[in-house]
Scaffold this active site. Structure first.
Site, PDB file in Angstrom:
ATOM      1  N   ASP A  81       0.837  -1.194   0.000  1.00  0.00           N
ATOM      2  CA  ASP A  81       0.000   0.000   0.000  1.00  0.00           C
ATOM      3  C   ASP A  81       0.874   1.247   0.000  1.00  0.00           C
ATOM      4  OD1 ASP A  81       0.781  -0.136   2.721  1.00  0.00           O
ATOM      5  OD2 ASP A  81      -0.984  -1.363   3.122  1.00  0.00           O
ATOM      6  N   ASP A  83       1.310   4.840   1.543  1.00  0.00           N
ATOM      7  CA  ASP A  83       0.920   5.777   2.596  1.00  0.00           C
ATOM      8  C   ASP A  83       1.562   7.131   2.339  1.00  0.00           C
ATOM      9  OD1 ASP A  83      -0.535   3.798   3.940  1.00  0.00           O
ATOM     10  OD2 ASP A  83       1.263   3.070   4.943  1.00  0.00           O
ATOM     11  N   ASP A 156      10.069   3.674  13.544  1.00  0.00           N
ATOM     12  CA  ASP A 156      10.802   2.623  14.251  1.00  0.00           C
ATOM     13  C   ASP A 156      12.204   2.371  13.683  1.00  0.00           C
ATOM     14  OD1 ASP A 156       9.596   1.588  11.974  1.00  0.00           O
ATOM     15  OD2 ASP A 156       8.560  -0.057  12.982  1.00  0.00           O
TER      16      ASP A 156
END
Ligand code: ATP
Ligand code: MG
Length: 449
Positions: A81, A83, A156
């Site tokens: 996907d 983003d 992260d």
């Protein structure tokens, strides 16, 4: 942090004037902006995501592709996907896009809805919360907005913090993610101890990225993963369950679950399963069935979550399933402690029980008692699919295809022998229905992009 000799690379050690930073970065985070021209071919980018970026630009908002899609494009993989991060606030998103729905309680994200249920997720730049922040539902939205640099360093891993400026064809990297992509190395942004303690789900995510993308893990990160593995028990169970399912669906589930076990993160999640693996004469056998689901997934066949979970748990249930007497009761007594304290949904666990219980009858062939009743149940195709994985040796595959035809005939539809990847009876309804509620890859607590 080294910079390559690429003539297109621009480097600055301080945030640029047009890049507001709400707080100085934590001392363990080394920030250095590198901008590099790396235009991706137009057909590599989702056309709807491109439309969103163009429209945001027309309204003079800063906006980039971000996270997994940039990483995957650089690694030559097709992103799942696309983003987007932007300087537009959620209310502004709603004004600009008619197809916008705001989601999330603590931090609102914009979901833009397109044809065929496609969703493009757009997040406003934000910073990681500190201990002093009021992150209550009421205040998180106003308090946590930030700039592109804040947004990069809250992420992260360095490889997940890259953004792509579609208009200029440029990658923007504040934290050395480009070098790590080139070296194929997984590193946290900042000190691994601090980042893993801050959110221990990152331990499971590290396993996912390392195994799925074939990355080496920075030795400091690896040590920290082992040291902090027990902390995963502190995380919200739905987030953990989602990450475990991502491992199971990754096409590298056998290697991933083996690594989760090896670093000591399985014991705090599924204590009984961990114990069973430790006690097994051949622990490798525990991952053999997952090896088979991996092969199918890599061949393009989706497998439903309950079948994947059954493949994980079946080796620890063999004895209970083979015993005489009340098999259903034996299985119930075995299953529960295997998965505690993890909380898979009741529905998932009920389906796992039914799939496993159906095996003996299905394996007995047409002569088996009550077997035809199974074919009328809504879990029939999943049970047959599990049989086709040959959990108990060769021979079940042929039988499974006969049952598949019989079940299809009873349901009044043709049996799909060689199903197209997305039309397979293997993509059973249970897995699909659950996944539609939230896009895979987007944690329930507004972490996401
Ligand atoms: P996948 O391909 O599995 O979806 P992804 O990188 O897209 O991988 P997501 O879970 O979809 O991962 O999250 C999107 C992005 O949000 C990540 O790339 C990362 O930048 C950020 N992110 C997600 N979870 C966390 C987390 N626990 N801590 C910090 N940043 C996170
Ligand atoms: Mg994702």
């Amino acid at each position: 942090m080294s910079n390559s000799a690429n003539p297109n690379a621009l480097t600055s050690t301080a945030p640029q004037p047009d890049e507001p930073m709400s707080f100085p970065p934590p001392p363990d985070v080394c920030v250095s902006l590198r901008v590099e021209r790396r235009p991706f071919p137009a057909d590599a980018i989702d056309p709807d995501a491109a439309k969103v970026l163009h429209r945001l630009r027309r309204f003079e908002f800063e906006s980039y592709l971000v996270g997994g899609c940039v990483r995957d494009l650089l690694l030559g993989r097709r992103p799942k996907d696309f983003d987007i991060v932007t300087s537009a606030r959620p209310n502004e998103m709603r004004r600009i896009f008619g197809n916008c729905r705001l989601i999330g309680r603590r931090f609102r994200l914009a979901h833009l809805l397109f044809k065929d249920r496609k969703i493009i997720e757009v997040a406003t730049f934000r910073r990681g919360a500190t201990a002093e922040d009021d992150v209550s539902e009421k205040h998180a939205a106003e308090n946590l907005f930030g700039g592109p640099l804040d947004d990069a360093i809250r992420r992260d891993f360095t490889i997940n913090a890259l953004t792509y400026d579609l208009h200029r064809g440029e990658i923007r990297d504040y934290v050395g993610g480009l070098v790590d992509v080139e070296r194929r190395e997984l590193r946290t942004i900042g000190d691994p101890d601090r980042r893993l303690v801050e959110d221990p789900v990152r331990i499971i995510r590290a396993v996912k990225f390392a195994v799925r993308l074939g990355l080496t893990i920075d030795p400091l990160l690896w040590d920290a993963m082992k040291r902090h593995a027990p902390l995963v028990a502190r995380c919200a169970m739905p987030r953990l369950a989602e990450e475990i399912f991502k491992l199971l669906r990754s096409g590298s589930a056998a290697a991933a679950l083996r690594m989760v076990h090896e670093i000591g993160a399985l014991a705090p999640l599924m204590a009984g399963l961990d114990r069973a693996i430790l006690d097994a004469p051949d622990p490798g056998a525990f991952f053999a069935l997952l090896g088979k689901t991996d092969e199918r997934i890599r061949g393009g066949l989706p497998i439903s979550d309950p079948v994947l979970l059954s493949a994980l748990l079946h080796p620890a249930c063999r004895v209970a399933l083979a015993e005489d007497g009340d098999v259903a009761k034996n299985l119930e007594t075995t299953l529960r402690p295997l998965v505690e304290p993890m909380r898979f949904t009741k529905r998932h666990m009920a389906l796992v029980r039914q799939i496993l219980l159906a095996q003996r009858r299905l394996a007995a062939g047409a002569k088996g008692r009550h077997v035809r009743r199974i074919l009328d149940r809504d879990y029939a195709f999943e049970a047959i699919e599990f049989l086709s994985l040959c959990p108990d040796g060769p021979g079940d595959e042929r039988l499974a295809s006969q049952w598949c035809e019989a079940a299809a005939a009873r349901a009044g539809r043709p049996a799909a022998k060689d199903p197209e990847p997305d039309e397979s009876p293997k993509a059973a309804p249970s897995g699909r229905r659950r996944r539609r509620r939230r896009r895979p890859g987007h944690p329930p607590q507004g972490e996401g992009v």
